[in-house]
Scaffold this active site. Structure first.
Site, PDB file in Angstrom:
ATOM      1  N   GLY A  11       0.960  -1.331  -0.134  1.00  7.64           N
ATOM      2  CA  GLY A  11      -0.182   0.081  -0.042  1.00  7.64           C
ATOM      3  C   GLY A  11       0.845   1.196   0.023  1.00  7.64           C
ATOM      4  O   GLY A  11       0.523   2.480   0.576  1.00  7.64           O
ATOM      5  N   ARG A  14       0.385   5.601  -1.924  1.00  8.61           N
ATOM      6  CA  ARG A  14      -0.079   6.862  -1.347  1.00  8.61           C
ATOM      7  C   ARG A  14      -0.187   6.694   0.007  1.00  8.61           C
ATOM      8  O   ARG A  14       0.215   5.946   0.806  1.00  8.61           O
ATOM      9  CB  ARG A  14      -1.613   7.038  -1.868  1.00  8.61           C
ATOM     10  CG  ARG A  14      -2.371   6.092  -1.251  1.00  8.61           C
ATOM     11  CD  ARG A  14      -3.998   6.207  -1.765  1.00  8.61           C
ATOM     12  NE  ARG A  14      -4.252   5.547  -3.083  1.00  8.61           N
ATOM     13  CZ  ARG A  14      -4.290   6.161  -4.333  1.00  8.61           C
ATOM     14  NH1 ARG A  14      -4.442   7.327  -4.251  1.00  8.61           N
ATOM     15  NH2 ARG A  14      -4.733   5.581  -5.592  1.00  8.61           N
ATOM     16  N   VAL A  62      -2.709  -7.924  -1.933  1.00 11.78           N
ATOM     17  CA  VAL A  62      -1.933  -8.564  -0.982  1.00 11.78           C
ATOM     18  C   VAL A  62      -2.765  -9.812  -0.206  1.00 11.78           C
ATOM     19  O   VAL A  62      -2.065 -10.648   0.464  1.00 11.78           O
ATOM     20  CB  VAL A  62      -1.490  -7.871   0.402  1.00 11.78           C
ATOM     21  CG1 VAL A  62      -0.414  -6.808  -0.170  1.00 11.78           C
ATOM     22  CG2 VAL A  62      -2.773  -6.909   0.816  1.00 11.78           C
ATOM     23  N   TYR A 152     -13.090  -3.287  10.431  1.00  9.85           N
ATOM     24  CA  TYR A 152     -11.803  -2.796  10.489  1.00  9.85           C
ATOM     25  C   TYR A 152     -11.075  -2.706  11.948  1.00  9.85           C
ATOM     26  O   TYR A 152     -10.041  -3.078  12.257  1.00  9.85           O
ATOM     27  CB  TYR A 152     -11.834  -1.326  10.100  1.00  9.85           C
ATOM     28  CG  TYR A 152     -10.613  -0.597  10.076  1.00  9.85           C
ATOM     29  CD1 TYR A 152     -10.033  -0.443   8.800  1.00  9.85           C
ATOM     30  CD2 TYR A 152     -10.505   0.464  11.065  1.00  9.85           C
ATOM     31  CE1 TYR A 152      -8.826   0.364   8.783  1.00  9.85           C
ATOM     32  CE2 TYR A 152      -9.151   1.035  10.909  1.00  9.85           C
ATOM     33  CZ  TYR A 152      -8.497   1.240   9.680  1.00  9.85           C
ATOM     34  OH  TYR A 152      -7.645   1.941   9.681  1.00  9.85           O
ATOM     35  N   ALA A 153     -12.095  -2.554  12.971  1.00 13.30           N
ATOM     36  CA  ALA A 153     -11.580  -2.687  14.244  1.00 13.30           C
ATOM     37  C   ALA A 153     -11.272  -4.020  14.749  1.00 13.30           C
ATOM     38  O   ALA A 153     -10.202  -4.351  15.256  1.00 13.30           O
ATOM     39  CB  ALA A 153     -12.633  -2.268  15.279  1.00 13.30           C
ATOM     40  N   ALA A 155     -10.107  -6.520  12.649  1.00 19.94           N
ATOM     41  CA  ALA A 155      -8.722  -6.681  11.800  1.00 19.94           C
ATOM     42  C   ALA A 155      -7.605  -5.914  12.637  1.00 19.94           C
ATOM     43  O   ALA A 155      -6.577  -6.572  12.495  1.00 19.94           O
ATOM     44  CB  ALA A 155      -9.115  -6.189  10.523  1.00 19.94           C
ATOM     45  N   LYS A 156      -7.660  -4.636  13.192  1.00 21.44           N
ATOM     46  CA  LYS A 156      -6.829  -3.776  13.474  1.00 21.44           C
ATOM     47  C   LYS A 156      -6.280  -4.579  14.943  1.00 21.44           C
ATOM     48  O   LYS A 156      -5.177  -4.463  15.041  1.00 21.44           O
ATOM     49  CB  LYS A 156      -6.943  -2.477  13.485  1.00 21.44           C
ATOM     50  CG  LYS A 156      -6.942  -1.699  12.166  1.00 21.44           C
ATOM     51  CD  LYS A 156      -5.768  -2.038  11.248  1.00 21.44           C
ATOM     52  CE  LYS A 156      -5.785  -0.881  10.175  1.00 21.44           C
ATOM     53  NZ  LYS A 156      -4.518  -1.383   9.258  1.00 21.44           N
TER      54      LYS A 156
HETATM   55  P1  NAP Z   1      -4.838   4.902   1.875  1.00 20.71           P
HETATM   56  O1  NAP Z   1      -4.312   6.491   1.630  1.00 20.71           O
HETATM   57  O2  NAP Z   1      -6.171   4.655   1.525  1.00 20.71           O
HETATM   58  O3  NAP Z   1      -3.874   4.079   1.316  1.00 20.71           O
HETATM   59  C1  NAP Z   1      -3.910   2.653   1.314  1.00 20.71           C
HETATM   60  C2  NAP Z   1      -3.133   1.973   0.034  1.00 20.71           C
HETATM   61  O4  NAP Z   1      -3.187   0.600   0.225  1.00 20.71           O
HETATM   62  C3  NAP Z   1      -3.562   2.462  -1.312  1.00 20.71           C
HETATM   63  O5  NAP Z   1      -2.704   2.843  -2.113  1.00 20.71           O
HETATM   64  C4  NAP Z   1      -4.598   1.298  -1.619  1.00 20.71           C
HETATM   65  O6  NAP Z   1      -4.419   1.090  -3.062  1.00 20.71           O
HETATM   66  C5  NAP Z   1      -3.508   0.016  -1.125  1.00 20.71           C
HETATM   67  N1  NAP Z   1      -4.233  -1.123  -0.975  1.00 20.71           N
HETATM   68  C6  NAP Z   1      -5.606  -1.412  -0.661  1.00 20.71           C
HETATM   69  N2  NAP Z   1      -5.961  -2.491  -0.886  1.00 20.71           N
HETATM   70  C7  NAP Z   1      -4.875  -3.376  -1.180  1.00 20.71           C
HETATM   71  C8  NAP Z   1      -4.456  -4.710  -1.523  1.00 20.71           C
HETATM   72  N3  NAP Z   1      -5.620  -5.600  -1.293  1.00 20.71           N
HETATM   73  N4  NAP Z   1      -3.472  -4.963  -1.920  1.00 20.71           N
HETATM   74  C9  NAP Z   1      -2.262  -4.091  -2.026  1.00 20.71           C
HETATM   75  N5  NAP Z   1      -2.440  -2.733  -1.830  1.00 20.71           N
HETATM   76  C10 NAP Z   1      -3.921  -2.194  -1.351  1.00 20.71           C
HETATM   77  O7  NAP Z   1      -4.535   4.900   3.456  1.00 20.71           O
HETATM   78  P2  NAP Z   1      -3.804   5.216   4.535  1.00 20.71           P
HETATM   79  O8  NAP Z   1      -4.567   6.239   5.300  1.00 20.71           O
HETATM   80  O9  NAP Z   1      -2.585   5.693   3.939  1.00 20.71           O
HETATM   81  O10 NAP Z   1      -3.652   4.125   5.416  1.00 20.71           O
HETATM   82  C11 NAP Z   1      -2.505   2.996   5.358  1.00 20.71           C
HETATM   83  C12 NAP Z   1      -2.720   2.226   6.639  1.00 20.71           C
HETATM   84  O11 NAP Z   1      -2.735   2.739   7.567  1.00 20.71           O
HETATM   85  C13 NAP Z   1      -3.774   1.457   6.522  1.00 20.71           C
HETATM   86  O12 NAP Z   1      -3.627  -0.030   6.761  1.00 20.71           O
HETATM   87  C14 NAP Z   1      -4.828   2.140   7.366  1.00 20.71           C
HETATM   88  O13 NAP Z   1      -5.687   1.073   7.778  1.00 20.71           O
HETATM   89  C15 NAP Z   1      -3.925   2.582   8.411  1.00 20.71           C
HETATM   90  N6  NAP Z   1      -4.368   3.634   9.287  1.00 20.71           N
HETATM   91  C16 NAP Z   1      -4.583   4.853   8.578  1.00 20.71           C
HETATM   92  C17 NAP Z   1      -5.064   5.858   9.533  1.00 20.71           C
HETATM   93  C18 NAP Z   1      -5.240   7.269   8.874  1.00 20.71           C
HETATM   94  O14 NAP Z   1      -5.780   7.923   9.793  1.00 20.71           O
HETATM   95  N7  NAP Z   1      -5.274   7.383   7.760  1.00 20.71           N
HETATM   96  C19 NAP Z   1      -5.316   5.614  10.850  1.00 20.71           C
HETATM   97  C20 NAP Z   1      -5.101   4.654  11.366  1.00 20.71           C
HETATM   98  C21 NAP Z   1      -4.531   3.414  10.757  1.00 20.71           C
HETATM   99  P3  NAP Z   1      -5.661   1.684  -3.824  1.00 20.71           P
HETATM  100  O15 NAP Z   1      -5.555   3.087  -3.588  1.00 20.71           O
HETATM  101  O16 NAP Z   1      -5.595   1.343  -5.347  1.00 20.71           O
HETATM  102  O17 NAP Z   1      -6.926   1.112  -3.403  1.00 20.71           O
END
Ligand code: NAP
Length: 251
Positions: A11, A14, A62, A152-153, A155-156
């Site tokens: 991931g 971005r 993944v 989501y909760a 899974a996390k």
């Molecule tokens: P994001 O901007 O949505 O980026 C997630 C990336 O993962 C995207 O590039 C997405 O691809 C990719 N992805 C999704 N499904 C996938 C798969 N099956 N195989 C490979 N890649 C995949 O999210 P983020 O906010 O950066 O979050 C990153 C991580 O931090 C996640 O695990 C999220 O749950 C966790 N997190 C985020 C926050 C927050 O506030 N942002 C808080 C706590 C935890 P596409 O764009 O093509 O779908």
């Protein structure tokens, strides 16, 4: 010159993953960005290459075992044995429990939990051969419970149990496994949440910042800094931990 480590960031195209990929490259590692869409992974890799990093973009879902094996092999062939793994790929499918389709439950479990399991299984052999490795699993504040995020909760929270067990099993091989649980981080994921709730994203950030002890929302670089620490050589005695990076003790 010191041996250059090879990191995989899932991931990584971005958001938080892209921030971690840039940081690990700045730390001196070669970085493979694994993401759902090839052009997105390649673009993010190219941006790091432009500032001097050695990178690779690879398309992978993944949650697909065959794709994971092929992607990890491709990284090993192109950059060398991956000994750093950031399990960061994630999605949300929020809904109240009574309205949540089972398919959305499965999807979220598959990307976060099955994805982290498959990726760790495929890379650990390289770490064991090297006698050194670092795995970081992206959990969330939501692991503590969050309305509308039963899938989501769960899974996390599951990733935290996975982290501790993998730490116990892999420690003797020089491999540490830790977890980061971010609070509110400004990314496309939180922007999409704002849109779904019908609130302005900037307004949402202002409101969130008021509840956070340090008085601001988080940025991908905040999480990248924690990941950099866990992946460093000097952090070899830190394993099986969950670090909440959320601007306070429980925000
Ligand atoms: P994001 O901007 O949505 O980026 C997630 C990336 O993962 C995207 O590039 C997405 O691809 C990719 N992805 C999704 N499904 C996938 C798969 N099956 N195989 C490979 N890649 C995949 O999210 P983020 O906010 O950066 O979050 C990153 C991580 O931090 C996640 O695990 C999220 O749950 C966790 N997190 C985020 C926050 C927050 O506030 N942002 C808080 C706590 C935890 P596409 O764009 O093509 O779908």
């Amino acid at each position: 010159m010191a041996h250059q480590r090879v990191a995989i960031v899932t991931g990584g195209a971005r958001g938080i993953g892209a921030g971690i990929a840039r940081r690990l490259s700045d730390d001196g590692m070669k970085v493979a960005i694994l993401d759902l869409v090839a052009v997105d992974a390649e673009k993010a890799a190219a941006e790091i290459a432009e500032v001097g990093g050695e990178t690779l973009g690879v398309e992978v879902d993944v949650s697909d075992a065959e794709q994971v094996t092929a992607a990890v092999d491709a990284v090993a062939d192109a950059l060398g044995a991956p000994t750093v793994l950031i399990n960061n790929a994630g999605i949300t499918r929020d809904n109240l429990l009574h309205k949540m389709p089972a398919s959305d439950w499965d999807l979220v479990m598959n990307v976060h939990l099955r994805g982290a399991f498959l990726m760790t299984q495929a890379t650990q052999k390289h770490m064991i051969e090297a006698g050194w490795g670092r795995v970081v699993n992206m959990s969330s504040m939501s692991a503590l419970g969050n309305r509308g995020q039963a899938n989501y909760a769960a899974a996390k929270a599951g990733l935290q149990g996975f982290t501790k067990t993998a730490a116990i099993e892999l420690g003797r091989f020089g491999v540490t496994v830790n977890s980061i649980a971010p609070g509110f981080i400004v990314t496309d994921m939180t922007a999409a949440t704002a849109e779904r709730m019908g609130v302005d994203f900037r307004e949402m950030q202002r409101a969130a910042a008021k509840q956070i002890p340090v008085g601001r929302v988080g940025q991908p670089a905040d999480i990248a800094h924690a990941a950099s620490f866990f992946c460093s050589d000097a952090a070899g005695f830190v394993s099986g931990q969950v670090l909440y990076v959320s601007g306070g003790p429980n925000t």
